[in-house]
Design a protein around this motif. Structure first.
Motif, PDB file in Angstrom:
ATOM      1  N   VAL A 185       0.846  -1.198   0.000  1.00  0.00           N
ATOM      2  CA  VAL A 185       0.000   0.000   0.000  1.00  0.00           C
ATOM      3  C   VAL A 185       0.880   1.246   0.000  1.00  0.00           C
ATOM      4  O   VAL A 185       1.784   1.382   0.830  1.00  0.00           O
ATOM      5  CB  VAL A 185      -0.945   0.020   1.222  1.00  0.00           C
ATOM      6  CG1 VAL A 185      -1.771   1.301   1.235  1.00  0.00           C
ATOM      7  CG2 VAL A 185      -1.853  -1.206   1.210  1.00  0.00           C
ATOM      8  N   LEU A 186       0.621   2.175  -0.927  1.00  0.00           N
ATOM      9  CA  LEU A 186       1.376   3.420  -0.999  1.00  0.00           C
ATOM     10  C   LEU A 186       1.068   4.285   0.216  1.00  0.00           C
ATOM     11  O   LEU A 186      -0.100   4.561   0.516  1.00  0.00           O
ATOM     12  CB  LEU A 186       1.013   4.169  -2.280  1.00  0.00           C
ATOM     13  CG  LEU A 186       1.715   5.509  -2.511  1.00  0.00           C
ATOM     14  CD1 LEU A 186       3.206   5.310  -2.723  1.00  0.00           C
ATOM     15  CD2 LEU A 186       1.092   6.235  -3.707  1.00  0.00           C
ATOM     16  N   THR A 187       2.099   4.715   0.937  1.00  0.00           N
ATOM     17  CA  THR A 187       1.905   5.534   2.139  1.00  0.00           C
ATOM     18  C   THR A 187       2.536   6.910   2.042  1.00  0.00           C
ATOM     19  O   THR A 187       2.173   7.809   2.796  1.00  0.00           O
ATOM     20  CB  THR A 187       2.488   4.827   3.379  1.00  0.00           C
ATOM     21  OG1 THR A 187       3.886   4.571   3.152  1.00  0.00           O
ATOM     22  CG2 THR A 187       1.768   3.518   3.659  1.00  0.00           C
ATOM     23  N   CYS A 188       3.496   7.077   1.110  1.00  0.00           N
ATOM     24  CA  CYS A 188       4.200   8.362   1.055  1.00  0.00           C
ATOM     25  C   CYS A 188       4.765   8.584  -0.341  1.00  0.00           C
ATOM     26  O   CYS A 188       5.219   7.636  -0.997  1.00  0.00           O
ATOM     27  CB  CYS A 188       5.337   8.393   2.090  1.00  0.00           C
ATOM     28  SG  CYS A 188       6.322   9.908   2.105  1.00  0.00           S
ATOM     29  N   VAL A 189       4.732   9.844  -0.789  1.00  0.00           N
ATOM     30  CA  VAL A 189       5.406  10.240  -2.018  1.00  0.00           C
ATOM     31  C   VAL A 189       6.240  11.477  -1.714  1.00  0.00           C
ATOM     32  O   VAL A 189       5.781  12.390  -1.022  1.00  0.00           O
ATOM     33  CB  VAL A 189       4.403  10.519  -3.161  1.00  0.00           C
ATOM     34  CG1 VAL A 189       3.402  11.601  -2.787  1.00  0.00           C
ATOM     35  CG2 VAL A 189       5.143  10.909  -4.434  1.00  0.00           C
ATOM     36  N   THR A 190       7.477  11.477  -2.199  1.00  0.00           N
ATOM     37  CA  THR A 190       8.384  12.597  -1.972  1.00  0.00           C
ATOM     38  C   THR A 190       8.916  13.104  -3.311  1.00  0.00           C
ATOM     39  O   THR A 190       9.359  12.313  -4.141  1.00  0.00           O
ATOM     40  CB  THR A 190       9.571  12.194  -1.081  1.00  0.00           C
ATOM     41  OG1 THR A 190       9.078  11.805   0.202  1.00  0.00           O
ATOM     42  CG2 THR A 190      10.545  13.348  -0.897  1.00  0.00           C
ATOM     43  N   ILE A 191       8.841  14.425  -3.498  1.00  0.00           N
ATOM     44  CA  ILE A 191       9.359  15.079  -4.695  1.00  0.00           C
ATOM     45  C   ILE A 191      10.416  16.081  -4.250  1.00  0.00           C
ATOM     46  O   ILE A 191      10.188  16.857  -3.322  1.00  0.00           O
ATOM     47  CB  ILE A 191       8.234  15.817  -5.450  1.00  0.00           C
ATOM     48  CG1 ILE A 191       7.157  14.832  -5.904  1.00  0.00           C
ATOM     49  CG2 ILE A 191       8.790  16.598  -6.638  1.00  0.00           C
ATOM     50  CD1 ILE A 191       5.909  15.516  -6.431  1.00  0.00           C
ATOM     51  N   SER A 192      11.579  16.060  -4.902  1.00  0.00           N
ATOM     52  CA  SER A 192      12.623  17.018  -4.512  1.00  0.00           C
ATOM     53  C   SER A 192      13.403  17.480  -5.726  1.00  0.00           C
ATOM     54  O   SER A 192      13.520  16.778  -6.726  1.00  0.00           O
ATOM     55  CB  SER A 192      13.577  16.392  -3.482  1.00  0.00           C
ATOM     56  OG  SER A 192      14.283  15.309  -4.043  1.00  0.00           O
TER      57      SER A 192
END
Length: 441
Positions: A185-192
């Motif tokens: 299950v996807l819990t977090c997305v980070t863009i940098s």
């Protein structure tokens, strides 16, 4: 930013695959036995031993974790390459075994990397694979930690991290998108987006400027239920800093309440005054005046970290009656991520004070389904202010976690990204460094 558009540029990755074979010449004779499934033998694999006596030949089946069964790692890459083996175990039965392999060009430039941790039966405990394009400007790294469920006797993907890195050599800029999954299950997305780094000197530990060094940083984490003591945060490290304060308070209360149970049958060294002090401490911790997280609408399920230029914003995500509420706090200059990894100490007095005294008034709220996330008004109609706040939030990441999951953007399959060139010569590698065809004596 549209993640879907960003990922389209990763269709030039040089593919490779690997096959871990256990058992040598008798691989095809190995059988599985559910009764022997365990942490040391995920599949319950049994190895045959033949005994001959006056009555004939009998077969004894021995669990793989108890014998030295042969290990082979076969690597296939449709690109001219050499293979460098840094760690190469030969057989099962031993603890803490690792394969570490680099796939290199003739000029020793890395185009692939594999790291595998094995249990005693040769099952993969965890894996890390990294894929590159020809000029090294695109990189996909994929790591998975597996675990064994004792109740169902099944192997599951416990933790998963998938990172896409694009490098602009002219501007010396890196852009990254990372997905974190827990049990699929996807819990977090980070863009940098940050200045180009020398990967040889990137710290593996959390440090103060983890957010500071980025020109743009967006990281959203949320749990599918209220965060409790012991909830595992499958996310970027920054969320551990913020949510850790919330969980530590809950954990302290639980530990004190457990100690209070000893009052029924106190230890000789415990006095009544000791239990009275415990009760007072619990009362203080439960007092909303002493809880910097009090005042939010609903219960905390996650947060979003946004850095754009010099501005740093925390958006806390809470859940009430099926709605997600979003409440912002400007933490610019408050050292909100000042965390000592070694001493596990969060030292940010200005941030703590701001958290305690800032009114917890939501900017907007949404309803999340399996396929989408939509803005829902506080009243009869969506106001201009709610729309403005929602669009500001969405401007950093067009897709919500539900959208990403529905579009399968966080699910890694090499077919989506590998180079579509059949003219490359196929070369295979085995764990002794030979090239195809491979035969081991």
């Amino acid at each position: 930013m549209s993640i879907e558009e960003f990922l389209k540029q990763f269709n030039d990755i040089i593919p490779f695959s690997f096959n871990l074979r256990v058992g040598g010449a008798r691989t095809n004779l190995i059988k599985t036995d559910d009764e022997h499934k365990s942490y040391n033998n995920f599949k319950g694999r049994m190895y045959p031993f033949y005994k001959k006596d006056i009555t004939g030949v009998t077969t004894e089946w021995v669990p793989l974790e108890e014998i030295d069964a042969h290990l082979d790692l076969i690597i296939t890459c449709p690109y001219p390459h050499t293979i460098k083996w840094e760690e190469c175990p030969k057989s099962t039965k031993k603890s803490s075994q690792h394969f570490v392999v680099r796939i290199l060009t003739d000029e020793d430039r890395q185009v692939g990397f594999i790291m595998l941790d094995l249990n005693k039966a040769g099952d993969i405990d965890s894996k890390y694979c990294s894929y590159y394009n020809e000029n090294g400007t695109h990189n996909i790294s994929h790591s998975v930690d597996y675990s064994f469920d004792r109740e169902t006797k099944k192997m599951v993907k416990d933790k998963e991290r998938l990172t896409f890195t694009s490098i602009n050599l002219e501007e010396k800029i890196e852009e990254e998108v990372t997905f974190y999954r827990k049990n699929g299950v996807l819990t977090c997305v980070t863009i940098s987006k940050h200045p180009l780094r020398n990967s040889a000197y990137v710290s593996l530990l959390w440090h103060e400027d983890e957010v500071e060094r980025n020109q743009i940083f967006f990281s959203r984490y949320y749990n599918d239920a209220p965060i409790k003591s012991g909830t595992y945060i499958a996310s970027d490290s920054a969320h551990h800093v913020i949510i850790g304060d919330y969980q530590n308070r809950l954990e302290t209360i639980e530990n004190l309440e457990t100690r209070l149970e000893d009052e029924k049958d106190p230890k000789p060294y415990m006095r009544q005054s000791d239990f009275d002090r415990i009760r007072d401490k619990i009362k203080d911790l439960k007092d909303p005046e002493n809880d910097m997280f009090s005042g939010f609408v609903g219960e905390l399920i996650g947060n979003t970290i946004i850095k754009d230029g010099s501005k740093e914003i925390l958006v806390f995500e809470t859940l009430k009656d099926g709605y997600h509420y979003f409440t912002s706090l400007d933490v610019t200059g408050l050292d909100a991520f000042n965390y000592d990894m070694y001493d596990e100490y969060h030292n940010s007095p200005l941030y703590f004070e701001a958290m305690k005294n800032t009114p917890k008034i939501p900017m907007f709220r949404t309803r999340v389904t399996e396929e989408e996330e939509v803005l829902v008004p506080f009243g009869d109609q969506i106001t201009e202010e709610e729309t403005k706040n929602y669009e500001w939030f969405k401007s950093y990441c067009t897709e919500g976690l539900a959208d990403i999951q529905a579009l399968k953007l966080s699910t890694f399959t090499l077919d989506k990204y590998a180079k579509k060139e059949e003219k490359k010569k196929l070369i295979n590698g085995s764990n002794n460094g030979n090239t195809f065809p491979y035969k081991r004596n």
